[in-house]
Enzyme design. Structure first.
Site, PDB file in Angstrom:
ATOM      1  N   THR A  78      -3.297 -26.984  11.468  1.00 29.66           N
ATOM      2  CA  THR A  78      -4.330 -28.014  10.821  1.00 29.66           C
ATOM      3  C   THR A  78      -4.991 -27.932   9.186  1.00 29.66           C
ATOM      4  O   THR A  78      -6.368 -27.765   9.992  1.00 29.66           O
ATOM      5  CB  THR A  78      -4.546 -29.014  12.034  1.00 29.66           C
ATOM      6  OG1 THR A  78      -5.135 -27.847  12.164  1.00 29.66           O
ATOM      7  CG2 THR A  78      -3.309 -29.334  12.646  1.00 29.66           C
ATOM      8  N   THR A  82      -1.014 -20.959  14.031  1.00 28.49           N
ATOM      9  CA  THR A  82      -1.521 -19.525  14.684  1.00 28.49           C
ATOM     10  C   THR A  82      -0.662 -19.696  15.200  1.00 28.49           C
ATOM     11  O   THR A  82      -0.760 -18.179  15.465  1.00 28.49           O
ATOM     12  CB  THR A  82      -3.273 -19.832  14.824  1.00 28.49           C
ATOM     13  OG1 THR A  82      -3.086 -20.798  16.377  1.00 28.49           O
ATOM     14  CG2 THR A  82      -3.796 -20.441  13.888  1.00 28.49           C
ATOM     15  N   ASP A  83      -0.516 -19.840  16.054  1.00 30.47           N
ATOM     16  CA  ASP A  83       0.129 -19.365  17.282  1.00 30.47           C
ATOM     17  C   ASP A  83       1.599 -18.204  16.914  1.00 30.47           C
ATOM     18  O   ASP A  83       1.793 -17.378  17.577  1.00 30.47           O
ATOM     19  CB  ASP A  83       1.309 -20.288  18.281  1.00 30.47           C
ATOM     20  CG  ASP A  83       0.335 -20.935  18.902  1.00 30.47           C
ATOM     21  OD1 ASP A  83      -0.748 -21.352  19.044  1.00 30.47           O
ATOM     22  OD2 ASP A  83       0.983 -21.912  19.900  1.00 30.47           O
ATOM     23  N   LYS A  95      -1.997 -12.439  17.198  1.00 36.16           N
ATOM     24  CA  LYS A  95      -2.883 -13.503  17.554  1.00 36.16           C
ATOM     25  C   LYS A  95      -3.229 -12.698  19.337  1.00 36.16           C
ATOM     26  O   LYS A  95      -2.264 -12.704  19.584  1.00 36.16           O
ATOM     27  CB  LYS A  95      -2.574 -15.060  17.579  1.00 36.16           C
ATOM     28  CG  LYS A  95      -3.129 -15.392  18.196  1.00 36.16           C
ATOM     29  CD  LYS A  95      -2.820 -17.305  19.003  1.00 36.16           C
ATOM     30  CE  LYS A  95      -3.814 -18.310  18.629  1.00 36.16           C
ATOM     31  NZ  LYS A  95      -2.663 -19.148  18.492  1.00 36.16           N
TER      32      LYS A  95
END
Lengths: 636, 460
Positions: free
Chosen positions: B106, B182-183, B261
């Site tokens: 996004t 991002t995951d 992450k």
């Protein structure tokens, strides 16, 4: 249009003549132990902080695909926002680094209850919305908020004031400072649950606005479920006059300020409409208005006007702005002792971040600023005729240019009328520009939380625990003969429920119960200014029960309250019960010491009574005791 | 389902149909309790079938129980046209060409009424409309490769992205930005580091931790940082560009093979593990933190190798793990297993027979550490030596996810385990390092006075 009358002269007819209309948005913090969308403690304030976070805000699109006007304005201002974080009161949710947890059910119950007291049409399924605030007062850039009820009403005088909606929302940060491009907030208050009650614009005079605000405040306080104290309740006041615009005056913390604030806003709108007419008379319309600006540093290098001399020395830019046909209009009155130049200066301060005042000077008030030769040269440089007003604005180049542009924007708006704004309440009863009034475009559904159904069962459960509305209670209290000055405080006190129990179940006289609950705490506070005792529910309940059971006499109530304040213990608990005959005889004997004899009989009685009553501390009936002492001392 | 009643089903749909009040109708809804006025909104498909959603005049949304509705009066219609303002992205011949490849995520987004979630919007015009600062940095071109959430990225998308990068480099772009959820950004960063080698230009992966429909989103700043890196930096590697601190101050450029992450929601979630990042990037400058990076070149040479074997798995070891877990992988035809072992790289004895079986079936088994920081060291304890006997290969300080994608890539190229092992042991770009600098492992412990003092003095 005649000039505006003074505050003292204005009568309801005068307000009717200008079409004064006002409505309220009341924000009231709820008394919960935790915050609304995280599990941080609520109601703990501290100016100390452990860390700082820096953020910026950008406008985003609304659900219906529009940018909000305020959002774009705030973006123009390009502020650096600093948040001060205290670990005890703030977690990663408030810092916008963790998604919301589920809505605080305790807060929701309170909000639902209050909405019912307002007779609202209840919402069956709550949708959490994000209401955008780009001033930085909330680190997410929006406030999570939800409507729990719509279309309620409260009785006021002979009519009823509509409650448009009641929302449950999270509180914002407290602002610490706002200077230049840097605004600092402390985050302790952030996320605390509050309700926002919106009334219809049905108040017709400034006094009515204040009275309705008081009524609504009493109403929510009467539940015992809201916070009190500084900042726990804040109102926004909407004002408009015929031909004007709805203006929102934000953050009025004291209700007594409301009449003067609303008066001044009515005056401002009235005068701005007159200003518009004057501009039209001069042939200036929003379409025809022209203005321009130019860098004026060169001409002002040697000026003796310090703010500009210093600005130039610091390498800043000075813009000269020409406002077509505005001669003398910057001195047009707006509010009490306030002129149109303030409208412009405010905009420059907020939007161009030129926060050091004065931030503008203008040719309509030439004295004590520039030399007349400097004004002349400026007119020449800018090609400005006699009918035009010159405004100077100075600051870092980008800000000064934003300022110059904003001056033209505000001047053009004067030809339209009254720009939609939110304005801040000032101490002197006037108001200043805060930001462009946000519209429904700033609402956005919160995609982090699903809708939440409120079942009829839940509403019923809450309904059964609700007290009668405050206005009904007051009528009843009066009919019971409760002292006039105690009726209102009791009706909106958290003891209202205990009062009912005390008179219906424990047989206390209504007047006595009211006095114990309202007047005694007040009396005990008198000796200790600043210290407001937190009477516990347990103590007050035990106290009234004991009085009701006849174990504590009227005279003992105050001593027992004092004793509890000092020690936290219930005085009567260590008692053997009411004083025995022998004890009373002993006390009287003790009290009749040598100096008594020299006193006149009446004074002697008083002295003895005083000593015995202190000794008895409520274990003896005062009237019976007095009778006995009088008999014994031969006083009839 | 009819789009007229988008998302509605059950009683709510029946009530709307009954009163002919499709979505976007301006209505007054009368119920037994009172009435409400507003616009009928579409309903999320996952929401219950019992409520009608109304947008009130004030902009708030509420739900009304369909069962309580006695009448709906339709007064008009107001349909929302959600559109990010589109402006032509300005062209400046003096500015470098940067290509933004979209895979999802996004960066700019809009609300999806069907699901109530946000979906990305993407064209250069839309991006310029929401982040006009980009035009100061480059001439931006965009191409939407995929529109998937990060968790749905897999070999097909990795290969397609690597090929797209190859095409863009051949066309002569000066930098590439890849928008990504991002995951699993670190999985993609790692595999692209292997599939795209010897790139002459920066390849920068970027996303956001707060979606761009929020005023406080990190998307715009991340995008500016990544575009600046792609346009201006001389680091020609696959990198992840995300916030350094949670504050809007600077981003970090992490080497694609050493990044992970580390927090489910913080902005500063990406960290370089066991080493330091390549550089810091702010809106003004790029500050390298080390010098051993691959430099930008002005040719258009690049090696694209998209080999990939999908039958590879990661096994996260836990106490009392049973051998059937390994057996299941063997029986299902897996060709490679990466174990995230405890401590220096251990599993329990009951697994040994299964590991032995794996070796017999010619399955490549590699050991990494679930501590994430530190090296596998299988000589320290006998159990480690036993396992090596069973064919478990220690994978030094390669991160488990990196080992997983690299093993897939290696097995895609070779079936001979010796050759696979050679590929695994030959570092492409820092996935194994010879040494761990002492500042490669810094996790400050809150509460300690000197840490608290440090935190209070810097912005986070």
């Amino acid at each position: 249009m005649p000039p505006f009358k003074s505050f003292e002269e204005m009568q309801p007819e005068d307000y009717a003549a200008i079409g004064f209309k006002s409505g309220l948005e009341i924000h009231q913090q709820l008394l919960t132990s935790k915050k609304l969308f995280c599990r941080c403690p609520a109601g703990r304030y501290s100016d100390e902080y452990d860390a700082e976070i820096l953020r910026h805000m950008r406008p985003t699109l609304s659900e219906l695909g529009e940018y909000d006007g305020t959002a774009l304005m705030e973006f123009k201002t390009k502020k650096e926002i600093i948040y001060r974080i205290n670990r005890e009161t703030v977690c990663t949710y408030e810092m916008d680094d963790t998604p919301p947890f589920e809505l605080n059910e305790e807060a929701l119950d309170i909000a639902l209850g209050i909405a019912m007291l307002y007779n609202c049409v209840m919402v069956d399924e709550l949708h959490i919305a994000r209401k955008q605030y780009l001033d930085g007062s909330i680190p997410t850039g929006f406030q999570r908020t939800t409507i729990v009820g719509v279309d309620g009403a409260v009785p006021y005088r002979e009519r009823s004031i509509p409650i448009v909606q009641l929302g449950l929302e999270e509180d914002a940060c407290r602002e610490v400072s706002d200077f230049g491009h840097r605004r600092v907030y402390i985050t302790d208050r952030l996320g605390m649950p509050l309700i926002e009650t919106v009334t219809g614009p049905e108040m017709r005079t400034p006094l009515e606005v204040a009275e309705v605000a008081q009524l609504l405040r009493r109403m929510v306080r009467s539940t015992g479920l809201v916070r009190t104290g500084i900042g726990a309740a804040r109102q926004d006041v909407n004002v408009s006059v015929t031909g004007g615009t709805r203006i929102e005056i934000k953050g009025v913390s004291r209700i007594p300020q409301i009449p003067l604030l609303t008066y001044n806003e009515a005056m401002r709108q009235y005068n701005l409409l007159r200003l518009r007419d004057e501009l039209h008379r001069r042939g200036i319309t929003p379409e025809s208005f022209t203005g321009r600006y130019e860098v004026a540093n060169k001409l002002l290098r040697k000026t003796r006007f310090q703010p500009i001399a210093q600005a130039i020395a610091a390498g800043n830019t000075v813009y000269g702005v020409v406002l077509q046909g505005f001669r003398d209009l910057l001195r047009w009155p707006t509010q009490t002792d306030t002129f149109f130049a303030r409208e412009i200066s405010d905009r420059v301060r907020v939007i161009a971040c030129l926060t050091t005042l004065p931030n503008i000077i203008h040719s309509d008030s030439p004295g004590e600023t520039l030399a007349s030769s400097e004004w002349l040269n400026l007119r020449k440089l800018l090609g400005a005729g006699e009918e035009e007003t010159l405004v100077l604005v100075w600051g870092p180049p980008a800000d000064a240019e934003t300022g110059a542009r904003e001056i033209l924007i505000r001047a053009r708006e004067a030809a339209t009328g009254i720009p939609s704004e939110t304005r801040q309440a000032l101490e002197d009863g006037t108001n200043g520009f805060e930001r462009i009034l946000p519209g429904p475009d700033r609402m956005y559904p919160d995609t982090d939380l699903p809708p939440k159904a409120v079942t009829p069962e839940r509403r019923e459960r809450i309904r059964t625990t609700l007290p009668a509305p405050v206005w009904e209670r007051e009528v009843r209290y009066r009919s019971m003969g409760i002292p006039a000055d105690t009726v209102e405080p009791l009706a909106c006190s958290r003891w209202a429920g205990l009062f009912e129990t005390a008179i219906t179940q424990w047989g206390l006289q209504p007047t006595l119960a009211a006095v114990v609950l309202i007047q005694y705490p007040r009396r005990l506070r008198k000796g200790q200014p600043g210290k407001s005792a937190e009477w516990s529910d347990e103590f007050m309940t035990a106290l009234l029960k004991t009085v009701g059971a006849g174990r504590l006499q009227r005279e003992g109530i105050l001593p027992a309250m004092r004793h509890w304040l000092a020690t936290g213990e219930n005085l009567w608990e260590s008692w053997p019960g009411m004083a025995s005959e022998n004890e009373i005889i002993g006390w009287i004997a003790e009290a009749r010491v040598a100096e008594c004899r020299s006193l006149a009989p009446a004074a002697r009685c008083r002295l003895i009574m005083g000593r015995v009553m202190a000794r008895a501390a409520g274990r003896a009936n005062g009237a019976a005791l007095a009778e006995r002492v009088r008999r014994q001392e031969g006083v009839s | 389902m009819s789009t007229e009643y988008k998302g509605y089903r059950g009683e709510a749909l029946a009530a709307l149909e009954n009163f002919q009040a499709p979505v976007w109708s301006d209505v007054r809804v009368v119920t037994g309790k009172g009435s409400y006025s507003g616009i009928v909104l579409p309903r999320s498909e996952t929401a219950d079938p019992r409520h009608i959603v109304l947008k009130l005049r004030s902009g708030y949304n509420i739900g009304i129980a369909a069962a309580s509705v006695t009448a709906i009066e339709v007064l008009g219609r107001k349909e929302a046209h959600y559109k990010i303002p589109e402006k032509v992205f300005p062209f400046d011949p003096k500015k470098p060409r940067v290509k933004l490849l979209g895979t999802g995520g996004t960066i700019a987004s809009r609300l999806d009424y069907r699901t109530g979630a946000v979906i990305p919007a993407f064209s250069p015009g839309e991006l310029y409309g929401s982040v006009p600062e980009l035009a100061d940095l480059c001439n931006l071109e965009t191409e939407k490769l995929y529109g998937v959430f990060s968790e749905n990225m897999g070999p097909e998308q990795w290969i397609g992205t690597a090929q797209a990068i190859g095409r863009e480099i051949e066309k002569g772009v000066q930098g590439i930005v890849i928008g990504h959820g991002t995951d699993t950004m670190h999985h993609t960063a790692a595999i692209l580091s292997f599939m795209v080698q010897n790139s002459p230009v920066p390849i920068v992966m970027v996303g956001s931790q707060r979606s761009s429909d929020r005023p406080s989103s990190d998307a715009a700043l991340n995008l500016m940082h990544s575009v600046k890196t792609a346009a201006e930096s001389d680091i020609a590697e696959v990198m992840v560009c995300m916030f350094g601190p949670t504050s809007d101050v600077y981003g970090l450029l992490h080497r694609g093979t050493r990044v992970r992450k580390m927090h489910s929601s913080y902005r500063s979630t990406f960290r370089t593990i066991g080493d330091i990042p390549l550089a810091m990037v702010s809106r003004d400058r790029i500050t390298p933190l080390r010098q051993d990076y691959k430099r930008r070149r002005h040719d258009r040479e690049v090696t694209i190798n998209t080999a990939f074997e999908e039958k590879v798995s990661i096994v996260y070891y836990y106490p009392n793990m049973k051998p059937d877990i390994i057996d299941a992988l063997i029986d299902n035809g897996y060709r490679g297993i990466v174990i995230a072992g405890t401590g220096l790289g251990h599993v329990n004895k009951p697994l040994y027979p299964a590991l032995k079986r794996a070796r017999e079936k010619n399955i490549a088994v590699y050991m990494t550490v679930q501590t994430l920081w530190g090296y596998v060291q299988m000589y320290v304890y006998d159990t480690g030596r036993d396992m090596m006997e069973l064919g478990v290969t220690p994978m030094a300080n390669m991160l488990p996810e990196v080992a997983y994608v690299k093993l897939g890539w290696a097995l895609g190229q070779a079936s001979d385990l010796k050759r696979v092992r050679e590929i695994m042991y030959t570092p492409v770009n820092g996935e194994i390092t010879e040494r761990e600098p002492s500042n490669g492992y810094l996790i400050f412990q809150g509460g300690i006075p000197e840490v608290e003092e440090f935190i209070s003095q810097i912005k986070k």
